[in-house]
Write an enzyme that holds these catalytic residues in place. Structure first.
Site, mmCIF file in Angstrom:
data_model
loop_
_atom_site.group_PDB
_atom_site.id
_atom_site.type_symbol
_atom_site.label_atom_id
_atom_site.label_comp_id
_atom_site.label_asym_id
_atom_site.label_seq_id
_atom_site.Cartn_x
_atom_site.Cartn_y
_atom_site.Cartn_z
ATOM 1 N N SER A 172 0.825 -1.188 0.000
ATOM 2 C CA SER A 172 0.000 0.000 0.000
ATOM 3 C C SER A 172 0.874 1.259 0.000
ATOM 4 C CB SER A 172 -0.967 -0.058 1.190
ATOM 5 O OG SER A 172 -1.928 0.947 1.130
ATOM 6 N N HIS B 6 -2.472 -1.305 -4.231
ATOM 7 C CA HIS B 6 -3.935 -1.293 -4.328
ATOM 8 C C HIS B 6 -4.413 0.148 -4.247
ATOM 9 C CE1 HIS B 6 -4.557 -1.834 0.344
ATOM 10 N NE2 HIS B 6 -3.917 -0.729 0.045
#
Length: 196
Positions: A98, A123
């Site tokens: 992330s 993501h």
């Protein structure tokens, strides 16, 4: 409470003890470990500014082992990496997920590394909202703006088209170190100490 090892150095003036992170800071190594959050981000920003003041020409090494965290805290680190004069080399040990992956990819070009068994995950930003419908709408618009900006920056860092990064970040997308290199998030997989 986490245990932090102490190292002792012998000098001409006697012994000097440091916690391990302070000793590594002398070597221009900063650790980003655990959740990216405001307090940790402020400490990392302060360390980068300190090292820039010490020597604006020498690289800084940011070692990352993080599951990600708060987008705005990560952006404080990212903006400082780009603001200061020294190059910031990034190295993934363990995981960069992330916001950790975003920071890994944001290192100086040619100086973004991962160890062989490191894992990288990209993501879209996560968020939640509650309250009145109007407040939820405002939060949703902010998340969409952040998603577009982060996707654009990751496309810029990786060399991938915006549309590909947007599609690849729709869900959790895990990569090995080699796959992260092929994607353009890092420049090299290190198997021994040679950060060149």
């Amino acid at each position: 409470m986490a245990l932090v090892p102490i190292v002792v150095e012998q000098t001409s003036k006697g012994e000097r003890s440091y916690d391990i992170y302070s000793r590594l800071l002398k070597e221009r190594i900063i650790f980003l470990t655990g959740q990216v959050e405001d307090h940790m981000a402020n400490l990392i920003v302060a360390q980068m500014l300190f090292l820039e003041a010490e020597d604006p020409e020498k690289d800084i090494y940011l070692y990352i082992n993080s599951p990600g965290g708060v987008v705005t805290a990560g952006l404080a680190i990212y903006d400082t990496m780009n603001f200061i004069k020294p190059d910031v080399a990034t190295l993934c040990t363990g995981q960069a997920c992330s916001m950790g992956a975003f920071l890994l990819s944001g290192g100086a070009k040619g100086k973004r590394f991962a160890l062989p068994n490191a894992r990288v995950m990209i993501h879209q930003p996560l968020g939640g909202a509650r309250g009145q419908a109007t407040d939820i709408q405002i939060q949703a618009q902010e998340i969409l703006k952040l998603k577009e900006m982060l996707t654009r920056k990751m496309a810029e860092h990786s060399g991938q088209p915006f549309e590909k990064v947007a599609a690849d970040t729709e869900r959790d997308n895990f990569m090995s170190a080699v796959e992260a290199m092929e994607y353009g998030l890092i420049d090299k997989v290190l198997t021994h100490r040679d950060m060149k």
